[in-house]
Design a protein around this motif. Sequence first.
Motif, mmCIF file in Angstrom:
data_model
loop_
_atom_site.group_PDB
_atom_site.id
_atom_site.type_symbol
_atom_site.label_atom_id
_atom_site.label_comp_id
_atom_site.label_asym_id
_atom_site.label_seq_id
_atom_site.Cartn_x
_atom_site.Cartn_y
_atom_site.Cartn_z
ATOM 1 N N PRO A 15 0.827 -1.209 0.000
ATOM 2 C CA PRO A 15 0.000 0.000 0.000
ATOM 3 C C PRO A 15 0.857 1.253 0.000
ATOM 4 O O PRO A 15 1.976 1.260 0.536
ATOM 5 N N PRO A 16 0.357 2.340 -0.611
ATOM 6 C CA PRO A 16 1.129 3.590 -0.644
ATOM 7 C C PRO A 16 1.144 4.320 0.688
ATOM 8 O O PRO A 16 1.815 5.347 0.828
ATOM 9 N N VAL A 17 0.419 3.800 1.675
ATOM 10 C CA VAL A 17 0.355 4.399 3.012
ATOM 11 C C VAL A 17 1.123 3.490 3.973
ATOM 12 O O VAL A 17 0.856 2.287 4.030
ATOM 13 N N PRO A 18 2.076 3.985 4.741
ATOM 14 C CA PRO A 18 2.875 3.116 5.621
ATOM 15 C C PRO A 18 2.057 2.546 6.776
ATOM 16 O O PRO A 18 0.997 3.061 7.132
ATOM 17 N N TRP A 19 2.578 1.467 7.321
ATOM 18 C CA TRP A 19 1.993 0.843 8.508
ATOM 19 C C TRP A 19 2.002 1.848 9.658
ATOM 20 O O TRP A 19 3.017 2.488 9.924
ATOM 21 N N PRO A 20 0.879 2.035 10.362
ATOM 22 C CA PRO A 20 0.822 3.045 11.430
ATOM 23 C C PRO A 20 1.844 2.780 12.537
ATOM 24 O O PRO A 20 2.044 1.640 12.958
ATOM 25 N N ASP A 280 -11.573 -10.017 7.458
ATOM 26 C CA ASP A 280 -10.813 -10.995 6.693
ATOM 27 C C ASP A 280 -9.704 -10.328 5.891
ATOM 28 O O ASP A 280 -8.816 -11.007 5.378
ATOM 29 N N VAL A 281 -9.772 -9.014 5.760
ATOM 30 C CA VAL A 281 -8.752 -8.245 5.039
ATOM 31 C C VAL A 281 -7.727 -7.731 6.049
ATOM 32 O O VAL A 281 -8.074 -7.357 7.170
ATOM 33 N N HIS A 282 -6.481 -7.696 5.649
ATOM 34 C CA HIS A 282 -5.393 -7.295 6.550
ATOM 35 C C HIS A 282 -5.607 -5.858 7.045
ATOM 36 O O HIS A 282 -6.039 -4.975 6.278
ATOM 37 N N PRO A 283 -5.307 -5.573 8.331
ATOM 38 C CA PRO A 283 -5.484 -4.217 8.870
ATOM 39 C C PRO A 283 -4.742 -3.144 8.075
ATOM 40 O O PRO A 283 -5.231 -2.016 7.952
ATOM 41 N N TRP A 284 -3.583 -3.480 7.541
ATOM 42 C CA TRP A 284 -2.812 -2.505 6.775
ATOM 43 C C TRP A 284 -3.579 -2.064 5.519
ATOM 44 O O TRP A 284 -3.587 -0.892 5.154
ATOM 45 N N THR A 291 -7.377 5.882 4.417
ATOM 46 C CA THR A 291 -6.577 7.111 4.372
ATOM 47 C C THR A 291 -6.290 7.553 2.941
ATOM 48 O O THR A 291 -6.303 8.750 2.632
ATOM 49 N N PHE A 292 -6.036 6.606 2.039
ATOM 50 C CA PHE A 292 -5.716 6.941 0.653
ATOM 51 C C PHE A 292 -6.923 7.566 -0.050
ATOM 52 O O PHE A 292 -6.803 8.598 -0.722
ATOM 53 N N PHE A 293 -8.091 6.959 0.133
ATOM 54 C CA PHE A 293 -9.282 7.452 -0.555
ATOM 55 C C PHE A 293 -9.996 8.563 0.215
ATOM 56 O O PHE A 293 -11.038 9.044 -0.231
ATOM 57 N N ALA A 294 -9.447 8.956 1.368
ATOM 58 C CA ALA A 294 -9.996 10.130 2.048
ATOM 59 C C ALA A 294 -9.757 11.393 1.227
ATOM 60 O O ALA A 294 -10.475 12.397 1.392
ATOM 61 N N ASP A 295 -8.781 11.337 0.318
ATOM 62 C CA ASP A 295 -8.522 12.455 -0.589
ATOM 63 C C ASP A 295 -9.572 12.419 -1.704
ATOM 64 O O ASP A 295 -9.652 11.438 -2.452
ATOM 65 N N PRO A 296 -10.399 13.455 -1.842
ATOM 66 C CA PRO A 296 -11.454 13.440 -2.870
ATOM 67 C C PRO A 296 -10.924 13.209 -4.276
ATOM 68 O O PRO A 296 -11.624 12.620 -5.114
ATOM 69 N N ALA A 297 -9.709 13.652 -4.562
ATOM 70 C CA ALA A 297 -9.154 13.496 -5.903
ATOM 71 C C ALA A 297 -8.873 12.044 -6.260
ATOM 72 O O ALA A 297 -8.692 11.719 -7.439
ATOM 73 N N ARG A 298 -8.827 11.140 -5.254
ATOM 74 C CA ARG A 298 -8.506 9.735 -5.502
ATOM 75 C C ARG A 298 -9.736 8.831 -5.491
ATOM 76 O O ARG A 298 -9.607 7.633 -5.730
ATOM 77 N N ARG A 299 -10.911 9.372 -5.224
ATOM 78 C CA ARG A 299 -12.092 8.532 -5.038
ATOM 79 C C ARG A 299 -12.841 8.215 -6.331
ATOM 80 O O ARG A 299 -13.758 7.392 -6.317
ATOM 81 N N GLU A 300 -12.498 8.821 -7.423
ATOM 82 C CA GLU A 300 -13.240 8.609 -8.664
ATOM 83 C C GLU A 300 -13.275 7.138 -9.101
ATOM 84 O O GLU A 300 -14.318 6.642 -9.547
ATOM 85 N N TRP A 314 -2.694 -4.620 -3.292
ATOM 86 C CA TRP A 314 -2.209 -4.263 -1.959
ATOM 87 C C TRP A 314 -2.319 -5.465 -1.016
ATOM 88 O O TRP A 314 -1.389 -5.759 -0.260
ATOM 89 N N ALA A 315 -3.470 -6.143 -1.064
ATOM 90 C CA ALA A 315 -3.686 -7.292 -0.175
ATOM 91 C C ALA A 315 -2.666 -8.392 -0.464
ATOM 92 O O ALA A 315 -2.139 -9.024 0.463
ATOM 93 N N ALA A 316 -2.368 -8.637 -1.741
ATOM 94 C CA ALA A 316 -1.396 -9.673 -2.083
ATOM 95 C C ALA A 316 0.004 -9.280 -1.616
ATOM 96 O O ALA A 316 0.771 -10.116 -1.125
ATOM 97 N N GLY A 317 0.361 -8.006 -1.770
ATOM 98 C CA GLY A 317 1.671 -7.557 -1.319
ATOM 99 C C GLY A 317 1.837 -7.651 0.180
ATOM 100 O O GLY A 317 2.884 -8.098 0.674
ATOM 101 N N VAL A 318 0.812 -7.249 0.917
ATOM 102 C CA VAL A 318 0.870 -7.325 2.377
ATOM 103 C C VAL A 318 0.929 -8.771 2.837
ATOM 104 O O VAL A 318 1.652 -9.119 3.781
ATOM 105 N N ALA A 319 0.161 -9.653 2.180
ATOM 106 C CA ALA A 319 0.169 -11.068 2.559
ATOM 107 C C ALA A 319 1.552 -11.678 2.377
ATOM 108 O O ALA A 319 1.999 -12.483 3.204
#
Length: 327
Positions: A15-20, A280-284, A291-300, A314-319
């Motif tokens: 994911p483009p957002v780091p682990w908290p 069932d989806v990873h927390p990351w 957080t990524f789609f909280a930006d209106p410009a990315r929600r389209e 993203w899910a495959a990369g995190v797994a």
Amino acid sequence: MRSSSAGPVEQPSLPPVPWPRRWTPPQRSRFPLAAGWLIIALAVVTLVNPAALEAAADEPAGVLGRVLGAALVAGFGTAIILIFHGQRHPVSPPRLINAVTLTRAQRDLPDDWVHFFPERRRGGTMAIGFAVLALLMLGAAVSAVVVILRDPTRDIVVAAFVAIVMGLLGVFFGWAAIRMTIGRVRGGSFGQRAMGLALGRSAVLVTGVELVAIIPWTAIRRVEAKALRLGGRRGSGGEVPTIVLHLDPAAVDADTELAAATFEDSPGDPVFTITAESSDVHPWVIWAALTFFADPARREPLGTTFAQRTLASWAAGVAAVDRVRRR
């Protein structure tokens, strides 16, 4: 109906957002399973101890009491193994589904197609483990009551305390077993309204046993990662990753505001808390999506197979990273 597998599959990517930073890295603890087997082994060793059996044989019902006591201890260890063996780590990607399937269609929804992060369907062994614990605790409570009835002058205070504590624990574990069974039925039966989190182009949808909350993206002031401390020091495994949505009271409906009222961050600032590891989806992936789609410009792209392929990558990369970390 659109499918999450439509179109070419993108290569796994993080994911483009780091682990908290507030969340401790997920780790696989083998201690509970080892503790369960140790408890069973101690029960067996105690049961077959020749000297103890010989001493118990001199008392009325001594051998039977020893067998029942060992069985109670072994049952406790078995319950621990069943409960922790049934904990599955989140590995699935979100699903692209029609939002109507998540509600009882009692009101119009802002989005037709959403990316659904289903609540984890707990393993059957976990529900059985809690049921075993409930039976053991209730059995111990009944035994304490029998002691009081047979001889009111013999350790009545201790027996009454044991009966009350064991009875309350039995009710609690029984309630947990029932709730998990309901969750399994809701999560795996055709025609049942699923539970979890869904992201659409216009709003975030949260469905629970009784809850259906529609949170417009415009109502979310900020998204914050927190760790609910269950006890112990940081990093001891007693933390639950949570995601807090800070809401604008003027931009949510009455039902959502009522649901968010349970989590008051400060006067006039309602928040909605999501338990990230209950899916069932990873927390990351959940954190990154919110957080990524909280930006209106990315929600389209939300609600399309393009966004679904992105979330699946993203899910495959995190797994892949998680498998290496848990070895």
